[in-house]
Structure formats: structure tokens, C-alpha cells
Design a protein around this motif. Sequence first.
Motif, PDB file in Angstrom:
ATOM      1  N   ILE A  61      -8.595  -2.424   0.626  1.00  0.00           N
ATOM      2  CA  ILE A  61      -7.795  -3.249   1.240  1.00  0.00           C
ATOM      3  C   ILE A  61      -8.580  -4.509   1.598  1.00  0.00           C
ATOM      4  O   ILE A  61      -9.470  -4.220   2.390  1.00  0.00           O
ATOM      5  CB  ILE A  61      -6.916  -2.806   2.101  1.00  0.00           C
ATOM      6  N   GLN A  72      -6.683   4.439  -0.302  1.00  0.00           N
ATOM      7  CA  GLN A  72      -6.690   2.746  -0.473  1.00  0.00           C
ATOM      8  C   GLN A  72      -7.461   1.854   0.637  1.00  0.00           C
ATOM      9  O   GLN A  72      -7.633   0.852   0.520  1.00  0.00           O
ATOM     10  CB  GLN A  72      -5.230   2.182  -0.498  1.00  0.00           C
ATOM     11  N   SER A  97      -7.101  -1.914  -4.135  1.00  0.00           N
ATOM     12  CA  SER A  97      -6.563  -0.791  -3.613  1.00  0.00           C
ATOM     13  C   SER A  97      -5.530  -0.004  -4.197  1.00  0.00           C
ATOM     14  O   SER A  97      -5.126   0.932  -4.444  1.00  0.00           O
ATOM     15  CB  SER A  97      -6.014  -1.277  -2.247  1.00  0.00           C
ATOM     16  N   VAL A 134       1.071  -1.369   0.122  1.00  0.00           N
ATOM     17  CA  VAL A 134       0.005  -0.077  -0.048  1.00  0.00           C
ATOM     18  C   VAL A 134       0.831   1.300   0.139  1.00  0.00           C
ATOM     19  O   VAL A 134       0.554   2.163  -0.585  1.00  0.00           O
ATOM     20  CB  VAL A 134      -0.945   0.027   1.174  1.00  0.00           C
ATOM     21  N   ASP A 137      -9.576  -6.858  -3.897  1.00  0.00           N
ATOM     22  CA  ASP A 137      -8.680  -5.796  -3.561  1.00  0.00           C
ATOM     23  C   ASP A 137      -8.301  -5.042  -4.877  1.00  0.00           C
ATOM     24  O   ASP A 137      -7.583  -5.512  -5.470  1.00  0.00           O
ATOM     25  CB  ASP A 137      -7.660  -6.490  -2.943  1.00  0.00           C
TER      26      ASP A 137
END
Length: 457
Positions: A407, A403, A426, A352, A424
Amino acid sequence: MQDKYSIDWVPDSARHGQPFQQFTLWLSANLQITAIVDGALAVVFGVHGITALLGLLLGNVLGGAVMALHAAQGPRLGLPQMITSRVQFGVKGAALPLLLAIFMYLGFATTGTVLSGQAINRILGTDGSPVGMVVFGVITGVIAIAGYNVIHKLGRIASVVSVAGFGFLAWRLLSAHPLDTLLAGPDGDIGQLLLAMSLSAGWQLTFAPYVADYSRYLPADTPTGKVFWPVFLGTAIGAQCAMTFGVLVAGAGGSFIKNQVGFMGELAGPALAMVIYFAIVAGKLTVNCLNAYGGFMCSLTIVSGMNGARSYSPRTRQLVIALFIMLSVVLAVFASHDFLANFKNFVLLLLVAFVPWSAVNLIDYYLISRERVDIPALYRADGRYGAYNRPALISYGVGILSQVPFISQAMYTGFAVKLLGNTDISWIVGLLVTALVYYPWAKRTTQVPAAMIFPSR
């Protein structure tokens, strides 16, 4: 020749090598057992085999292109990847992504040491002991300390060994199981496709923080395309081949996810199991050297941001690499299976942090600075780039926060994940939001030099 320039700029007199070496390095870095596991996880998470193959391919192409754009900076700048973050984040502000990169390298080095240690134990007949992990750590340390050229040579050797070894295993698997059986299952959907894309794109983005470290010794006039394409093709082809094999292995069932090394040996058969164990070690050795080398680069870059140093002695470099490897071996030896699972999830969450970093770095280099960097100012907190750069740091923070709702990991699941079929995305959100915030702000505020400014030596 050892990399004597460490975090310093590489002058033209020291430039050497051919772009094709980038292909073999990144092919071997991806043709390894952890990439196979990454592909297998798509099926374990419920993705249909054919959908998994398509999603993994799309993710490897997209993530590999981003990664190769970072690699293309190497010859032009002659600098390690993460020190160029000082252009965007400031000389001291760059310490934040650097610190996170060190944790990521350490996490992957630890898991790699566990898997390679198991293979070495089977070769030596020392199953259940830490001998294999210690031996693997020592070999990694010797090669990482030797530096740039030796790592490239290892990549060329490992690419041949890995292609032969895993190609044989694929043949064995397909001989025992029809292809349509391996890819059977319920029909896939868009959510499954995006999940598979996330697995492979995330894999590729883990290389972005250090990919230019291995292209910066190429001649400065090497065209961007001649760096981009070998890196892109090497990383995308290597990862897709390994992950495709992972999808097929998962489709066959068996004990691969619980005992990857043992499964590979059994698949090879008694006569060739030892050869496959050597192939596993060769594949992991390449990427583990990259992790150790990258950890050393990031550690010294953080320190130099505080004391202004441009380079370090060979003894200092050797000490930092040795400490990094010792720590990864200790973690591997004492880690429980639960710890490894949790630590792997922690490492994946660190991705991330690198999605918005990648967006900031690429937008600045290709759209704002346009390859014009004041290299001497990268080592002075009172220079052009300052100690901290507000537009990059705030955009980076916004990119991370954007994000959070998207997640989907074992440690945390965002509220928007269920709306997307438990997928996901993100990394897609992080790239777009960071770009939208950073570009217009940096375009107004960045002081770009009229041309590249090189050190006066």
C-alpha cells in the motif's frame, strides 16, 4: 416507478428495461469532475503524460472488466449486489463488507457534495456559503428516493450533457495549448505505468459493490454478454475520456487541482461558464444518487441480516436515504480542506477491503456456485449459507493482510513500496492472493444447490 423491492428478489413480472440503458448510466457516472481529478493526479504524482494515458487505459480496462462481471449477475439473480455476499460470507458475516461499503459511499458522497455545491454557488451567486451543498443534497435525495427508473433516466440525460460540456472544454484546452506541450515531461517507466493503472483500476473497483443494483431489473433471460459489454464499455469509455482530459489539464498547469470548479468555469469563458457549472452538477448528481442509493441498500441489508426481513416499506427507505444524504451534507459543510484530503485518503484505503471481496464474490459466482443460488436461504441465518462462512471470511482477511506491504497512500506506506519504485500494486496482490486461498478451500466445502432456487411466489 419507484424501486418497491428494495433488498428483495425482483420477480419476472417486474423485470423491464434494455441493456443499452446500462451503457448510458455508467458513461454518465464516469464523465464527471472527480474522474477528471483522478486522471490529473497521475501527472501530479510525476507520471509522464503518455505513460499516464496508457496506464489509465489499462487500469480502466482491467478494473472495468471486473466491475462488469459483477453487473452481469444482476439479471440472473434479481438481487442487490451486496446481499449476494451472503452466499460467500454467510447471512450475518456479510455485514463486514457491507459496513465498509457504507463508509465508502459516504466518503464519495461528501466530496461530491463539496464540488457540486461550489458549482451551484457560482450559478446562484452564493459563493462561500453552504447553500449550494444543501441544494445539491435536496436534489440528490429526491432522485434517489424516486428510485431505479428515475436514476436511469437521469443517467441518459447526464451522459448527453457531460459529453457536450466536457467535449467543449477539451476543445478549448487544445485550442490554447499544443498537444505535445500538454504531454511533455521526463520519460516514464514501469513504476509510473503501474501507478497510473492503480488510480484507474481503483476507481473502477469502487463501483463493484453496487453495479448489479442497476441491472437486476433486466429480464432474467438477458444473456450475460448483453449486460457485460454495455456496462464495460460505458464505464471504461466514460472514465478514460474524463481521465484523459484530467491528464491534459494537469499538463497545462494552472490552478485546477486547488480549484477544480473555478478552473473549469475560467476555461469555458464568461459566456458559457454557467453551462459548464450545470454540466458539473449533472455529472456529479448521477454518481451521488448511486452513492445514496447504495448506502441505503447496504444499511437495510445489514439490518435484515439480523432480523430476517426481506423488504422494507417505502417510508423506511425514504428515511434511510434522507438520513444518509443529510449526513453527507453535514460532513461537506463542516469539513475543512485538510479533513477532506484525509477523508479521501481514508476512502481510498477502504478499496483494500473491496479487492478481496470482489475476488471472493466473482470466484464463487462464476467458478463454484456457477449461477446456482438458493435465494430464500439468503434471508435465513439457519439456512444453507449459515450465519458465518469461515472459508470466505478467512480468505478475505488474508487478502487484506497480503496488501499491507504494497500500500502507498498518505496515511500509510508499506515496506515493499520502495522496491517497486513507490508504486501501489496492493490491488493486484489482493486479487491474486485471495483467489489462491479462497478457490480451493471453497471448492471443497461449499454446498451448491443443483439449480437456482427461487422464492415460492
